[in-house]
Design an enzyme around this catalytic site. Structure first.
Site, PDB file in Angstrom:
ATOM      1  N   PHE A 133     -47.702 -23.129   3.959  1.00 57.27           N
ATOM      2  CA  PHE A 133     -48.129 -21.860   4.536  1.00 57.27           C
ATOM      3  C   PHE A 133     -47.142 -20.806   4.027  1.00 57.27           C
ATOM      4  O   PHE A 133     -45.936 -20.955   4.182  1.00 57.27           O
ATOM      5  CB  PHE A 133     -48.071 -21.981   6.061  1.00 57.27           C
ATOM      6  CG  PHE A 133     -48.767 -20.876   6.783  1.00 57.27           C
ATOM      7  CD1 PHE A 133     -50.136 -20.932   6.992  1.00 57.27           C
ATOM      8  CD2 PHE A 133     -48.055 -19.791   7.255  1.00 57.27           C
ATOM      9  CE1 PHE A 133     -50.787 -19.905   7.674  1.00 57.27           C
ATOM     10  CE2 PHE A 133     -48.703 -18.765   7.930  1.00 57.27           C
ATOM     11  CZ  PHE A 133     -50.078 -18.823   8.139  1.00 57.27           C
ATOM     12  N   ASP A 208     -41.721 -28.410   9.664  1.00 50.28           N
ATOM     13  CA  ASP A 208     -42.576 -27.420  10.302  1.00 50.28           C
ATOM     14  C   ASP A 208     -43.753 -28.196  10.917  1.00 50.28           C
ATOM     15  O   ASP A 208     -44.492 -28.881  10.207  1.00 50.28           O
ATOM     16  CB  ASP A 208     -43.055 -26.401   9.255  1.00 50.28           C
ATOM     17  CG  ASP A 208     -43.894 -25.293   9.877  1.00 50.28           C
ATOM     18  OD1 ASP A 208     -44.597 -25.565  10.869  1.00 50.28           O
ATOM     19  OD2 ASP A 208     -43.866 -24.172   9.343  1.00 50.28           O
ATOM     20  N   TYR A 233     -49.301 -21.658  19.743  1.00 49.50           N
ATOM     21  CA  TYR A 233     -50.631 -21.057  19.988  1.00 49.50           C
ATOM     22  C   TYR A 233     -51.747 -21.799  19.270  1.00 49.50           C
ATOM     23  O   TYR A 233     -52.899 -21.421  19.366  1.00 49.50           O
ATOM     24  CB  TYR A 233     -50.640 -19.572  19.595  1.00 49.50           C
ATOM     25  CG  TYR A 233     -50.151 -19.277  18.194  1.00 49.50           C
ATOM     26  CD1 TYR A 233     -50.964 -19.479  17.093  1.00 49.50           C
ATOM     27  CD2 TYR A 233     -48.858 -18.812  17.974  1.00 49.50           C
ATOM     28  CE1 TYR A 233     -50.518 -19.226  15.806  1.00 49.50           C
ATOM     29  CE2 TYR A 233     -48.394 -18.555  16.697  1.00 49.50           C
ATOM     30  CZ  TYR A 233     -49.225 -18.757  15.615  1.00 49.50           C
ATOM     31  OH  TYR A 233     -48.772 -18.519  14.344  1.00 49.50           O
ATOM     32  N   LYS A 234     -51.417 -22.852  18.523  1.00 50.04           N
ATOM     33  CA  LYS A 234     -52.456 -23.621  17.841  1.00 50.04           C
ATOM     34  C   LYS A 234     -52.910 -24.755  18.777  1.00 50.04           C
ATOM     35  O   LYS A 234     -53.513 -24.495  19.795  1.00 50.04           O
ATOM     36  CB  LYS A 234     -51.938 -24.096  16.482  1.00 50.04           C
ATOM     37  CG  LYS A 234     -51.697 -22.903  15.543  1.00 50.04           C
ATOM     38  CD  LYS A 234     -51.116 -23.256  14.196  1.00 50.04           C
ATOM     39  CE  LYS A 234     -50.951 -21.989  13.348  1.00 50.04           C
ATOM     40  NZ  LYS A 234     -50.180 -22.220  12.117  1.00 50.04           N
ATOM     41  N   ARG A 383     -62.626 -24.542   6.676  1.00 53.15           N
ATOM     42  CA  ARG A 383     -61.731 -25.435   7.409  1.00 53.15           C
ATOM     43  C   ARG A 383     -62.213 -25.628   8.839  1.00 53.15           C
ATOM     44  O   ARG A 383     -62.610 -24.668   9.505  1.00 53.15           O
ATOM     45  CB  ARG A 383     -60.341 -24.780   7.398  1.00 53.15           C
ATOM     46  CG  ARG A 383     -59.226 -25.645   7.890  1.00 53.15           C
ATOM     47  CD  ARG A 383     -57.907 -24.926   7.696  1.00 53.15           C
ATOM     48  NE  ARG A 383     -57.778 -23.775   8.603  1.00 53.15           N
ATOM     49  CZ  ARG A 383     -56.614 -23.248   8.986  1.00 53.15           C
ATOM     50  NH1 ARG A 383     -55.482 -23.751   8.528  1.00 53.15           N
ATOM     51  NH2 ARG A 383     -56.573 -22.228   9.806  1.00 53.15           N
TER      52      ARG A 383
HETATM   53  C1  LIG Z   1     -49.411 -21.086  11.644  1.00 50.81           C
HETATM   54  C2  LIG Z   1     -48.215 -21.347  10.796  1.00 50.81           C
HETATM   55  C3  LIG Z   1     -47.112 -20.486  10.824  1.00 50.81           C
HETATM   56  C4  LIG Z   1     -47.170 -19.230  11.662  1.00 50.81           C
HETATM   57  O1  LIG Z   1     -46.027 -18.487  11.610  1.00 50.81           O
HETATM   58  P1  LIG Z   1     -45.798 -17.307  12.649  1.00 50.81           P
HETATM   59  O2  LIG Z   1     -44.493 -16.760  12.246  1.00 50.81           O
HETATM   60  O3  LIG Z   1     -45.790 -17.926  14.025  1.00 50.81           O
HETATM   61  O4  LIG Z   1     -46.916 -16.339  12.497  1.00 50.81           O
HETATM   62  C5  LIG Z   1     -46.004 -20.811  10.068  1.00 50.81           C
HETATM   63  N1  LIG Z   1     -45.979 -21.934   9.315  1.00 50.81           N
HETATM   64  C6  LIG Z   1     -47.036 -22.779   9.249  1.00 50.81           C
HETATM   65  C7  LIG Z   1     -46.954 -24.006   8.412  1.00 50.81           C
HETATM   66  C8  LIG Z   1     -48.184 -22.502   9.985  1.00 50.81           C
HETATM   67  O5  LIG Z   1     -49.233 -23.324   9.934  1.00 50.81           O
END
Ligand SMILES: *Cc1c(COP(=O)(O)O)cnc(C)c1O
Length: 424
Positions: A133, A208, A233-234, A383
């Site tokens: 990400f 992560d 929040y996921k 997805r």
């Molecule tokens: C959703 C997600 C994030 C989100 O980062 P925020 O700083 O909370 O917006 C970061 N890393 C990964 C791998 C994610 O899937």
């Protein structure tokens, strides 16, 4: 009831029977979901727990409205990032006192990465994944710059199609940053195995857990990992913008120096001294005043997680994704070429399935109009996230029917489905 042997003979009645036998089925009642929606995006923003609104109302009217500033002590506001961290701990194989809430995952990753690089002085390489990400990579760029001392730290990127971790590891690597479940493909790493490989090279690992916490059982301490960060929040359903969390193995608490040295991470914040002194434990990763209304949403959702057996969640998650894959295999791929990019091997699959389609964006928009909400990830993936607490087997069946209809009717070709919003 097994899905695989009846692969071609699955029908809606089979799915209804699977729902009847599902030990997690009653959990759906604990969420508010619109009747006309099949929600397959809980891996991006979890659904609303039924009691969250009342909890927020209480925090606002009683703790804030009546308690006012007394609530920092009387409602335990100051301790919340720690006490709620302790409730996340069992979901990730952490001990009490090892997890604390942060700000966003991006900020927590920055905190962890700076601390980890500093624990390996002299080593000048950070290893990350090309497909991660992007915010993780962006934050690491800042770390490379900040800790490079004039010449940025080197970055080595690995990928599923190479280079491999083994190929890039050597005695110059300080830290390896990996996301357990890939946000695009749903491919899952084995935390224990990868951590062993990283440690054998003398480096530290940061996990992560954004796409895995609440979807798969995780055991960070059994794996002897070093640091972890994640979203709430996921799959955890904490609500839009609910805070991230950060975990550091207890053995690093005394020596880890976080990047951001705010007053809530101070050993004695209310002494108001001139100089910074880090708190003894995980609290040194705190920064400033926590976003208490968002924290309250997370606290409410954890009431549900307190009652959940993650082994059951994982079992159901694999059955849901397996059912979806087999329906795609038999009904969609042969006719329209749309194909899964998600690993078939269950040990390598998280709780989502992605399909490749050239016009994926328009296809997903048309599907959303039909009431099936998934999402799109550039350049060509649609997805689907499967959240065992509120997704049923029948939802999977109905979602595939809707997708089949969208592909068959080619309604997605209508120009309105090509218009992109800011958020995809
Ligand atoms: C959703 C997600 C994030 C989100 O980062 P925020 O700083 O909370 O917006 C970061 N890393 C990964 C791998 C994610 O899937």
């Amino acid at each position: 009831m097994s899905i695989t042997p009846t692969r071609t003979a699955i029908d809606r009645a089979t799915c209804l029977a699977l729902d009847d036998a599902d030990p997690l089925a009653p959990m759906r009642e604990r969420f508010v979901l619109p009747d006309d929606v099949i929600y397959l995006d809980g891996n991006s923003l979890g659904a609303l727990p039924r009691h969250t609104a009342a909890r927020l109302e209480q925090v606002i009217t009683e703790e804030w409205g009546t308690g006012l500033i007394r609530s920092w002590n009387e409602a335990g506001w100051f301790a919340k990032p720690r006490t709620i961290g302790d409730r996340i701990a069992p979901l990730i194989g952490a001990d009490v006192g090892e997890v604390v809430l942060g700000d966003s995952t991006s900020a927590s990753l920055f905190q962890a990465a700076v601390a980890a690089v500093r624990l390996r002085p002299g080593r000048r390489v950070i290893v990350a994944e090309r497909g991660n990400f992007p915010t993780d990579l962006y934050m690491l760029e800042a770390v490379q710059e900040l800790l490079g001392g004039g010449v940025p730290l080197e970055r080595r990127l690995i990928a599923d199609d190479g280079p491999t971790l083994d190929e890039v590891l050597d005695d110059r690597v300080a830290v390896v940053v990996l996301t357990q479940v890939d946000y695009r493909t749903g491919r899952m790493h084995d935390i224990a195995e990868v951590t062993r490989t990283v440690h054998a090279a003398g480096a530290l690992v940061i996990w992560d857990l954004c796409h895995s916490v609440g979807a798969v059982p995780i055991d960070l301490n059994a794996a002897e990992a070093d640091f972890a960060v994640g979203c709430t929040y996921k799959y955890l359903n904490g609500g839009p913008g609910s805070p991230s969390f950060i975990w550091a193995a207890a053995r690093h608490h005394g020596t880890a120096r976080p990047a951001l040295t705010g007053w809530h991470g101070h050993a004695r914040p209310f002494d108001f001294t001139v100089d910074y002194a880090p708190a003894a434990g995980i609290e040194r990763f705190r920064v400033g005043t926590p976003q208490l209304l968002s924290v309250a949403g997370l606290e409410a959702s954890l009431d549900i997680w307190d009652d959940v057996d993650l082994t059951l969640v994982r079992e159901k998650s694999l059955r849901l994704t397996e059912l979806f894959l087999s329906l795609v295999d038999t009904r969609l791929t042969p006719r329209w070429g749309i194909e899964p990019v998600t690993p078939r091997e269950s040990a390598r699959r998280g709780s989502q399935v992605s399909l490749r389609h050239e016009d994926g964006y328009a296809v997903m928009q048309a599907l959303i109009e039909r009431g099936v909400i998934g999402d799109f990830r550039a350049p060509d993936l649609i997805r689907f996230g499967f959240t065992p607490l509120y997704t049923s087997y029948t939802d999977v069946w109905d979602a595939v029917e809707a997708l089949e209809d969208v592909l068959h009717s080619e309604i997605w070709r209508e120009p309105r489905f090509a218009r992109r919003g800011t958020v995809t």
